[in-house]
Design a protein around this motif. Structure first.
Motif, mmCIF file in Angstrom:
data_model
loop_
_atom_site.group_PDB
_atom_site.id
_atom_site.type_symbol
_atom_site.label_atom_id
_atom_site.label_comp_id
_atom_site.label_asym_id
_atom_site.label_seq_id
_atom_site.Cartn_x
_atom_site.Cartn_y
_atom_site.Cartn_z
ATOM 1 N N ARG A 149 0.820 -1.218 0.000
ATOM 2 C CA ARG A 149 0.000 0.000 0.000
ATOM 3 C C ARG A 149 0.854 1.268 0.000
ATOM 4 N NH1 ARG A 149 -3.915 -2.990 3.522
ATOM 5 N NH2 ARG A 149 -2.373 -2.696 5.145
ATOM 6 N N ALA A 150 2.090 1.173 0.555
ATOM 7 C CA ALA A 150 2.967 2.342 0.647
ATOM 8 C C ALA A 150 3.746 2.468 -0.658
ATOM 9 C CB ALA A 150 3.906 2.204 1.840
ATOM 10 N N SER A 151 3.109 3.068 -1.648
ATOM 11 C CA SER A 151 3.663 3.049 -2.998
ATOM 12 C C SER A 151 4.792 4.049 -3.195
ATOM 13 C CB SER A 151 2.555 3.326 -4.007
ATOM 14 O OG SER A 151 1.963 4.588 -3.772
ATOM 15 N N LEU A 152 4.883 5.079 -2.366
ATOM 16 C CA LEU A 152 5.874 6.123 -2.599
ATOM 17 C C LEU A 152 7.011 6.143 -1.583
ATOM 18 C CD1 LEU A 152 3.576 9.136 -3.591
ATOM 19 C CD2 LEU A 152 5.043 7.787 -5.084
ATOM 20 N N ILE A 153 6.747 5.723 -0.361
ATOM 21 C CA ILE A 153 7.727 5.944 0.693
ATOM 22 C C ILE A 153 9.034 5.176 0.434
ATOM 23 C CG2 ILE A 153 6.963 4.080 2.231
ATOM 24 C CD1 ILE A 153 7.334 6.092 4.567
ATOM 25 N N THR A 154 8.927 4.036 -0.224
ATOM 26 C CA THR A 154 10.145 3.266 -0.491
ATOM 27 C C THR A 154 11.069 4.011 -1.449
ATOM 28 O OG1 THR A 154 8.924 2.036 -2.179
ATOM 29 C CG2 THR A 154 9.147 1.007 -0.027
ATOM 30 N N SER A 155 10.508 4.746 -2.411
ATOM 31 C CA SER A 155 11.367 5.515 -3.315
ATOM 32 C C SER A 155 11.930 6.738 -2.610
ATOM 33 C CB SER A 155 10.601 5.926 -4.573
ATOM 34 O OG SER A 155 9.553 6.821 -4.266
ATOM 35 N N TYR A 156 11.142 7.344 -1.709
ATOM 36 C CA TYR A 156 11.661 8.493 -0.963
ATOM 37 C C TYR A 156 12.844 8.091 -0.080
ATOM 38 C CZ TYR A 156 7.222 10.880 -2.098
ATOM 39 O OH TYR A 156 6.150 11.451 -2.746
ATOM 40 N N LEU A 157 12.806 6.853 0.421
ATOM 41 C CA LEU A 157 13.845 6.377 1.342
ATOM 42 C C LEU A 157 14.829 5.429 0.668
ATOM 43 C CD1 LEU A 157 11.639 5.787 4.522
ATOM 44 C CD2 LEU A 157 13.148 7.727 4.046
ATOM 45 N N GLU A 158 14.862 5.414 -0.665
ATOM 46 C CA GLU A 158 15.803 4.556 -1.376
ATOM 47 C C GLU A 158 17.238 4.887 -0.941
ATOM 48 O OE1 GLU A 158 15.335 2.117 -3.344
ATOM 49 O OE2 GLU A 158 17.269 1.853 -4.370
ATOM 50 N N GLY A 159 17.983 3.877 -0.519
ATOM 51 C CA GLY A 159 19.364 4.087 -0.082
ATOM 52 C C GLY A 159 19.496 4.517 1.369
ATOM 53 N N TYR A 160 18.351 4.563 2.099
ATOM 54 C CA TYR A 160 18.387 4.968 3.516
ATOM 55 C C TYR A 160 19.224 3.978 4.322
ATOM 56 C CZ TYR A 160 16.478 5.550 8.294
ATOM 57 O OH TYR A 160 16.319 5.725 9.646
ATOM 58 N N SER A 161 20.200 4.497 5.062
ATOM 59 C CA SER A 161 21.047 3.590 5.838
ATOM 60 C C SER A 161 20.820 3.727 7.332
ATOM 61 C CB SER A 161 22.525 3.829 5.511
ATOM 62 O OG SER A 161 22.923 5.137 5.881
ATOM 63 N N GLY A 162 20.171 4.806 7.790
ATOM 64 C CA GLY A 162 19.864 4.906 9.203
ATOM 65 C C GLY A 162 19.758 6.340 9.679
ATOM 66 N N THR A 163 19.328 6.487 10.940
ATOM 67 C CA THR A 163 19.211 7.798 11.570
ATOM 68 C C THR A 163 20.003 7.800 12.866
ATOM 69 O OG1 THR A 163 17.004 8.169 10.633
ATOM 70 C CG2 THR A 163 17.614 9.486 12.555
ATOM 71 N N GLU A 164 20.964 8.713 12.972
ATOM 72 C CA GLU A 164 21.755 8.858 14.190
ATOM 73 C C GLU A 164 21.113 9.928 15.071
ATOM 74 O OE1 GLU A 164 26.214 10.236 15.713
ATOM 75 O OE2 GLU A 164 25.668 10.363 13.590
ATOM 76 N N ILE A 165 20.761 9.559 16.293
ATOM 77 C CA ILE A 165 20.147 10.501 17.230
ATOM 78 C C ILE A 165 21.252 11.209 17.994
ATOM 79 C CG2 ILE A 165 18.639 10.740 19.237
ATOM 80 C CD1 ILE A 165 17.152 8.228 18.207
ATOM 81 N N ILE A 166 21.333 12.517 17.836
ATOM 82 C CA ILE A 166 22.373 13.306 18.484
ATOM 83 C C ILE A 166 21.877 13.776 19.855
ATOM 84 C CG2 ILE A 166 23.781 15.398 18.291
ATOM 85 C CD1 ILE A 166 23.541 14.991 15.204
ATOM 86 N N ASP A 167 20.687 14.294 19.916
ATOM 87 C CA ASP A 167 20.019 14.596 21.182
ATOM 88 C C ASP A 167 18.515 14.582 20.921
ATOM 89 O OD1 ASP A 167 19.216 17.181 20.191
ATOM 90 O OD2 ASP A 167 21.177 17.970 20.773
#
Length: 547
Positions: A149-167
């Motif tokens: 069903r999530a037809s667009l989010i995968t292309s928006y996040l293509e190549g996503y490797s992660g999120t580093e939380i700084i604070d």
């Protein structure tokens, strides 16, 4: 499935509209043209000070069977789900500039692989929990796992490797490869931020209800019936392009599903609802005659047209695709089926999309050109006037969905126009909830649709063979162009690549562009402050109802 229309003759000049459509053409009325790029009805200032209170009643034509903004793609469903969530950024609909929303600032490294955001203070989800870096990370981590069903989010996040939380308020989103499109993607409803508990729920669970930080809170959702929302009195972190960044003026919103456009129009005229979506051309004059406001804006993104399944025996042939493209009379379709002011398509991208290039010469045609193309492809005409090759009639089916008031009339006219050229077309109306599954599984020949996004990377979402590839394309140089534009940070250089990608798509006839979708809503004369975003969807925090 309907019965195909027989060809009228072997050679036609201009196909006459279907009788049932002629009346529609006669009662076309001009849209108000009131919609600027952002604020849908511009009379809000003239109407005086906003009035607090009341429930805004809205009727739309369809429901995707899901209330999760990250899993819906059609406008009727986005109108309601958008009110639930905020995004990290917003896109100014007048300038295209990316501006603060939940994020008060951001930095991007030189090769567009790292995006560091700082959240504004004080934003909370509707259950009182803070919108913090951990919540954003939970959404992005979960987004790459969402299903069909999530037809667009995968292309928006293509190549996503992660999120580093700084604070609590600062985090860095990292990609394996440059992702110049990501900042604009953070402004969309698709990347609207959900509470971590909602993000962690199953795809199906999320479709029944989610918690967001938006100006409205979901109270009830009944698929194919409607939904109700209440305003948050403590909301104080609206987008920087909104006139009202605080608590909504109305107490709540009621969305109801009313499939028939005439019934929606009647409900507005009788005062049963305050705002309706998907105005049919034949309803426009009557609505303006009783004082209703028509609010319109042309959508950016992929133009409305026929997505083609390249696995189809005939649609895999470029000469056939070109013959179909040049056999459609776009001017007639716009004149007969669309509200006044709707532009004919002149590229794969709508004319309001950044990086758009006019390629209209590749779409123009006449009877002799169509006949010549099909003869070159090895077809001959049978005794009934249809083209056939190796004993098989040139025929395909158009799958369409009732998500816009004009879709039925549009596919019927396309069917008639192509029949006039000896090309047999059948029509199949699908269920909205099955739309993405049908396309993902390749269970269609052609599909009338558009995709809205105010960024040319929508081309990569739709046509890159490593992504959903619903057109069933083979890997080609187009993939390289789409990758290149996604990683190019310089706007001028990126637009040159986008222009090459458009030429590659249009001049190889990978789709059949027909018109630039123009969103048209109608509001009662006492409704003010409806706001179109950059994708021609609505924000309702600034909307108020005059006593």
């Amino acid at each position: 499935m309907n019965t195909p229309i027989p060809p009228r003759s072997l050679r036609r000049s201009r196909v006459a509209p279907l009788a049932l459509l002629t009346g529609a053409a006669l009662v076309l009325a001009g849209c108000s043209g009131s919609a600027g790029a952002g604020s849908a009805n511009t009379d809000a200032a003239e109407a005086g000070e906003p009035v607090h209170g009341g429930t805004l009643r809205i009727a739309v034509g369809s429901d995707a069977g899901c209330i999760d903004p990250q899993q819906v793609g059609n406008n009727d469903s986005i109108y309601s789900t958008r009110q639930l969530v905020d995004s990290l950024t917003d896109q100014d609909p007048e300038t295209g500039e990316i501006v603060p929303w939940l994020a008060e600032g951001w930095e991007i490294n030189e090769d567009a692989t790292e995006f560091t955001f700082t959240l504004q203070e004080g934003a909370t989800f509707s259950n009182g929990d803070p919108v913090d870096a951990e919540a954003v990370a939970a959404n992005l981590d979960r987004g790459i796992e969402l299903g069909a069903r999530a037809s667009l989010i995968t292309s928006y996040l293509e190549g996503y490797s992660g999120t580093e939380i700084i604070d609590d308020r600062t985090f860095t989103v990292t990609f394996d490869e440059p992702s110049a499109q990501f900042l604009q993607a953070t402004s969309t409803h698709t990347l609207g931020i959900l509470h971590p508990d909602s993000a962690a729920a199953s795809d199906d669970e999320r479709c029944t209800g989610v918690i967001g930080s938006g100006p409205f809170v979901l109270e009830n959702y009944s698929p194919n019936e409607g939904s109700t929302f209440t305003a948050r009195e403590d909301y104080d972190w609206g987008s920087s392009v909104w006139e009202n960044t605080g608590a909504p003026y109305v107490d709540g919103i009621e969305f109801s599903i009313v499939p028939e456009s005439g019934v929606r129009a009647g409900s507005l005229q009788s005062g049963q609802v305050d705002l309706i979506g998907n105005i049919a051309p034949q309803d426009a004059a009557q609505l303006t005659g009783v004082g209703a406001q028509l609010l319109d804006r042309t959508n950016p993104g992929i133009a409305m047209g026929l997505r083609l399944n390249h696995d189809h025996e005939f649609l895999s042939d470029p000469l056939v695709r070109e013959a179909i493209t040049r056999g459609i009379d776009r001017e007639e379709i716009v004149d007969v089926t669309q509200v006044e002011g709707t532009p004919t398509a002149t590229s794969v991208l709508s004319s309001t999309t950044p990086g758009y290039t006019d390629l209209s010469e590749a779409l123009e045609g006449d009877d002799e050109t169509v006949e010549s193309l099909l003869a070159e492809a090895g077809f001959e005409q049978d005794s009934e006037g249809y083209w056939e090759r190796d004993g098989k009639r040139l025929s395909f089916e158009i799958l369409w969905f009732n998500v816009a008031a004009s879709n039925s009339a549009t596919v019927e006219l396309i069917q008639q126009q192509l029949a006039g050229h000896g090309i047999e077309v059948t029509l199949q109306e699908g269920q909205v909830a099955d739309w993405q599954n049908k396309l993902n599984e390749g269970d269609y020949d052609a599909n009338l649709s558009n995709i809205t996004r105010a960024d040319p990377d929508i081309l990569r979402s739709e046509y890159h063979t490593d992504l959903k590839n619903q057109s069933r394309l083979e890997a080609s140089e187009l993939d390289e162009l789409l990758d290149a534009q996604a990683s190019e940070g310089d706007e001028e250089a990126r637009n040159e690549i986008v222009a090459d990608a458009q030429r590659t798509i249009v001049e190889n006839y990978r789709l059949v562009p027909v018109y630039d979708l123009t969103t048209v809503l109608a509001a009662g004369e006492n409704v003010h402050g409806v706001h179109f975003d950059s994708g021609s969807r609505i924000h309702l925090s600034n909307t108020w109802i005059e006593d």
